[in-house]
Design an enzyme around this catalytic site. Sequence first.
Site, PDB file in Angstrom:
ATOM      1  N   ASN A  18      54.471  -9.257  88.714  1.00 35.57           N
ATOM      2  CA  ASN A  18      53.085  -9.404  88.261  1.00 35.57           C
ATOM      3  C   ASN A  18      52.833  -8.514  87.056  1.00 35.57           C
ATOM      4  OD1 ASN A  18      52.344 -11.014  90.483  1.00 35.57           O
ATOM      5  ND2 ASN A  18      51.836  -9.228  91.723  1.00 35.57           N
ATOM      6  N   LYS A 231      51.747  10.974 106.324  1.00 31.35           N
ATOM      7  CA  LYS A 231      52.477  11.564 107.459  1.00 31.35           C
ATOM      8  C   LYS A 231      53.979  11.256 107.394  1.00 31.35           C
ATOM      9  CE  LYS A 231      49.330   9.758 110.371  1.00 31.35           C
ATOM     10  NZ  LYS A 231      48.535   9.170 109.302  1.00 31.35           N
ATOM     11  N   THR A 255      49.367   3.175  94.398  1.00 28.17           N
ATOM     12  CA  THR A 255      49.908   1.836  94.113  1.00 28.17           C
ATOM     13  C   THR A 255      51.433   1.901  93.970  1.00 28.17           C
ATOM     14  OG1 THR A 255      47.906   1.384  92.851  1.00 28.17           O
ATOM     15  CG2 THR A 255      49.714  -0.174  92.578  1.00 28.17           C
ATOM     16  N   ALA A 256      52.120   1.017  94.644  1.00 26.06           N
ATOM     17  CA  ALA A 256      53.583   0.883  94.572  1.00 26.06           C
ATOM     18  C   ALA A 256      54.344   1.991  95.306  1.00 26.06           C
ATOM     19  CB  ALA A 256      54.084   0.778  93.125  1.00 26.06           C
ATOM     20  N   ALA A 257      53.634   2.856  96.041  1.00 26.90           N
ATOM     21  CA  ALA A 257      54.345   3.899  96.808  1.00 26.90           C
ATOM     22  C   ALA A 257      55.334   3.253  97.784  1.00 26.90           C
ATOM     23  CB  ALA A 257      53.341   4.770  97.559  1.00 26.90           C
ATOM     24  N   ASP A 259      56.694   0.325  97.479  1.00 23.95           N
ATOM     25  CA  ASP A 259      57.772  -0.337  96.729  1.00 23.95           C
ATOM     26  C   ASP A 259      58.843   0.676  96.314  1.00 23.95           C
ATOM     27  OD1 ASP A 259      56.263  -2.641  96.941  1.00 23.95           O
ATOM     28  OD2 ASP A 259      55.231  -2.261  95.045  1.00 23.95           O
ATOM     29  N   GLY A 294      49.747   3.960  88.068  1.00 22.44           N
ATOM     30  CA  GLY A 294      50.432   2.704  87.799  1.00 22.44           C
ATOM     31  C   GLY A 294      51.491   2.352  88.834  1.00 22.44           C
ATOM     32  N   SER A 298      54.916   4.390  87.389  1.00 20.24           N
ATOM     33  CA  SER A 298      55.019   5.600  88.226  1.00 20.24           C
ATOM     34  C   SER A 298      56.397   5.791  88.855  1.00 20.24           C
ATOM     35  CB  SER A 298      53.980   5.522  89.347  1.00 20.24           C
ATOM     36  OG  SER A 298      54.380   4.578  90.330  1.00 20.24           O
TER      37      SER A 298
HETATM   38  O1  RIB Z   1      52.708  -2.862  95.823  1.00 21.17           O
HETATM   39  C1  RIB Z   1      51.975  -2.792  94.635  1.00 21.17           C
HETATM   40  C2  RIB Z   1      51.982  -4.110  93.935  1.00 21.17           C
HETATM   41  O2  RIB Z   1      51.280  -5.058  94.697  1.00 21.17           O
HETATM   42  C3  RIB Z   1      51.293  -4.113  92.592  1.00 21.17           C
HETATM   43  O3  RIB Z   1      52.157  -3.774  91.533  1.00 21.17           O
HETATM   44  C4  RIB Z   1      50.700  -5.495  92.485  1.00 21.17           C
HETATM   45  O4  RIB Z   1      51.246  -6.271  91.463  1.00 21.17           O
HETATM   46  C5  RIB Z   1      50.911  -6.125  93.862  1.00 21.17           C
HETATM   47  O5  RIB Z   1      51.971  -6.993  93.860  1.00 21.17           O
END
Ligand code: RIB
Length: 314
Positions: A18, A231, A255-257, A259, A294, A298
Amino acid sequence: MTAETSTPKQILVVGSSNTDMVVRSSHLPRPGETVLGGTFLMNPGGKGANQAVAVARLGGQVTFICKVGSDIFGHQARQLFEEEGIDTTYVCTDTEHPSGVALITVDDRAENCIVVASGANAHLLPADLAGIEKVLDRTEIILVQLEIPIETVEYVASLARERGKKLILNPAPACPLSRELLECLYLITPNETEAEMISGVKIVDETSAVEAAARIAELGVGHVMITLGSKGALVYSEGVATRIPAYDIQAVDTTAAGDVFNGALAVSLSEGHSLTEAARFACKASALSISRVGAQASVPYRNELDVTELPLKD
Ligand code: RIB
């Protein structure tokens, strides 16, 4: 980089890509509310792409399969993957649907809410994976999430089972999962909400987290790793639960932690580390990522992780 130049112990990521449109805000809007937010950031995202970038930056050999539109976002994404050293041989282009876009609001407590316009991601189908035998041969670990059609995830699972590959499912965003799919998994990595949905157990403390993990294991999954946010994480393997503490770091944007956690996990496992060692490595990588704004913006690099000392929370 092309498929022909990569080495063994490859990690294959199949998932979404995305472009994230991020606005900071004092709080997340309630239904019907307009909030005057702060700064705007556009940066590459998508759970699959974030995980593939995390693998590449943390030292793994990665092939990424996704579908982007034939538009500026799709072209930029492909170029960025190449710059990261990701094998893009199987990145597909959809001429009918636009590239995926995510609208993200991040509040003062670093929490977010995300709405995704899936676009081409929703059209990544099993037929797009034709001809991936070569990459499967040298793949050790396959990482998938749920921002692509479930039939594609199930197809990848069947390939993994046939070929004896380790399949990791990050079940985000949550959706119903068949028993057949769960039985193909080497490892599942839900967050607390996803673990509650899969297990039916409400997680309120460590004991209930262990109970949820045990229930998920009973569904036929090889190993279970529940991410617990501030935790840390819970590793549940062969009836033994181990909690991995979180690192003490000021969160700016979560966000994206998850991932980054999953990408790091795959790298560490591909290097031969145990599940608990890999979870520690993944907790550190995701801690560094939440200290920055980001999604892909990030994701930390391996050398940063190696030299950064972080205190543990407990
Ligand atoms: O996990 C975060 C992601 O979820 C973002 O980058 C967004 O694009 C969604 O897919």
